[in-house]
Design a protein around this motif. Sequence first.
Motif, PDB file in Angstrom:
ATOM      1  N   ALA A   2      31.320 -72.526  -3.183  1.00 36.07           N
ATOM      2  CA  ALA A   2      29.980 -72.913  -3.634  1.00 36.07           C
ATOM      3  C   ALA A   2      28.945 -71.875  -3.235  1.00 36.07           C
ATOM      4  N   ALA A   3      29.069 -71.337  -2.032  1.00 32.00           N
ATOM      5  CA  ALA A   3      28.103 -70.332  -1.567  1.00 32.00           C
ATOM      6  C   ALA A   3      28.200 -69.062  -2.403  1.00 32.00           C
ATOM      7  N   SER A   4      29.399 -68.626  -2.705  1.00 31.66           N
ATOM      8  CA  SER A   4      29.563 -67.393  -3.473  1.00 31.66           C
ATOM      9  C   SER A   4      29.052 -67.539  -4.904  1.00 31.66           C
ATOM     10  N   LEU A   5      29.032 -68.756  -5.429  1.00 33.44           N
ATOM     11  CA  LEU A   5      28.516 -69.003  -6.771  1.00 33.44           C
ATOM     12  C   LEU A   5      27.007 -69.236  -6.791  1.00 33.44           C
ATOM     13  N   GLY A   6      26.391 -69.268  -5.633  1.00 29.99           N
ATOM     14  CA  GLY A   6      24.954 -69.510  -5.560  1.00 29.99           C
ATOM     15  C   GLY A   6      24.583 -70.967  -5.735  1.00 29.99           C
ATOM     16  N   VAL A   8      24.713 -73.361  -3.399  1.00 36.47           N
ATOM     17  CA  VAL A   8      24.194 -74.010  -2.195  1.00 36.47           C
ATOM     18  C   VAL A   8      22.683 -73.809  -2.113  1.00 36.47           C
ATOM     19  N   GLY A   9      21.954 -74.902  -2.288  1.00 34.72           N
ATOM     20  CA  GLY A   9      20.505 -74.858  -2.149  1.00 34.72           C
ATOM     21  C   GLY A   9      20.088 -74.969  -0.702  1.00 34.72           C
ATOM     22  N   LYS A  10      20.782 -75.821   0.048  1.00 32.07           N
ATOM     23  CA  LYS A  10      20.522 -76.002   1.476  1.00 32.07           C
ATOM     24  C   LYS A  10      21.846 -76.158   2.201  1.00 32.07           C
ATOM     25  N   LEU A  11      22.028 -75.353   3.235  1.00 34.24           N
ATOM     26  CA  LEU A  11      23.187 -75.463   4.109  1.00 34.24           C
ATOM     27  C   LEU A  11      22.699 -76.101   5.397  1.00 34.24           C
ATOM     28  N   ARG A  26      32.469 -68.747  14.718  1.00 33.84           N
ATOM     29  CA  ARG A  26      31.056 -68.371  14.672  1.00 33.84           C
ATOM     30  C   ARG A  26      30.830 -67.246  13.667  1.00 33.84           C
ATOM     31  N   LEU A  27      31.739 -66.278  13.617  1.00 33.72           N
ATOM     32  CA  LEU A  27      31.644 -65.187  12.661  1.00 33.72           C
ATOM     33  C   LEU A  27      31.723 -65.715  11.229  1.00 33.72           C
ATOM     34  N   GLN A  28      32.625 -66.652  10.991  1.00 32.21           N
ATOM     35  CA  GLN A  28      32.739 -67.260   9.657  1.00 32.21           C
ATOM     36  C   GLN A  28      31.459 -68.000   9.285  1.00 32.21           C
ATOM     37  N   LEU A  29      30.890 -68.726  10.249  1.00 29.73           N
ATOM     38  CA  LEU A  29      29.650 -69.444   9.988  1.00 29.73           C
ATOM     39  C   LEU A  29      28.507 -68.478   9.694  1.00 29.73           C
ATOM     40  N   GLU A  30      28.437 -67.387  10.441  1.00 30.89           N
ATOM     41  CA  GLU A  30      27.388 -66.397  10.214  1.00 30.89           C
ATOM     42  C   GLU A  30      27.526 -65.757   8.832  1.00 30.89           C
ATOM     43  N   GLU A  31      28.753 -65.481   8.408  1.00 32.02           N
ATOM     44  CA  GLU A  31      28.987 -64.930   7.074  1.00 32.02           C
ATOM     45  C   GLU A  31      28.565 -65.929   5.999  1.00 32.02           C
ATOM     46  N   LEU A  32      28.897 -67.201   6.209  1.00 36.63           N
ATOM     47  CA  LEU A  32      28.501 -68.245   5.270  1.00 36.63           C
ATOM     48  C   LEU A  32      26.973 -68.353   5.197  1.00 36.63           C
ATOM     49  N   ASP A  38      21.393 -64.890   1.128  1.00 36.00           N
ATOM     50  CA  ASP A  38      21.357 -63.835   0.117  1.00 36.00           C
ATOM     51  C   ASP A  38      21.190 -64.400  -1.290  1.00 36.00           C
ATOM     52  N   LYS A  39      21.660 -65.626  -1.493  1.00 35.17           N
ATOM     53  CA  LYS A  39      21.541 -66.286  -2.804  1.00 35.17           C
ATOM     54  C   LYS A  39      20.316 -67.205  -2.855  1.00 35.17           C
TER      55      LYS A  39
END
Length: 75
Positions: A2-6, A8-11, A26-32, A38-39
């Motif tokens: 969902a994040a890569s497709l843009g 996600v309006g609010k995480l 934590r690294l995975q969360l930071e990337e997410l 970015d979107k």
Amino acid sequence: KAASLGAVGKLILADSLLRDSDDQQRLQLEELMKEVEDKKGAIIVVSTEHEAGKKLTALHGVAALLRFSLLQDYR
């Protein structure tokens, strides 16, 4: 996905998830979070001392409000 497709309006993240995660998680969360920002999505961190944070913890500490449905039309 969902994040890569843009989508996600609010995480929404529980503060305990960020605080108590190991380095890899934590690294995975930071990337997410970066991908969502970015979107043009928003990041909301909720305190687990608040009732909403406790409920979010029951959902494994993360939720997303989507801008649009990810379901495909199978007609």
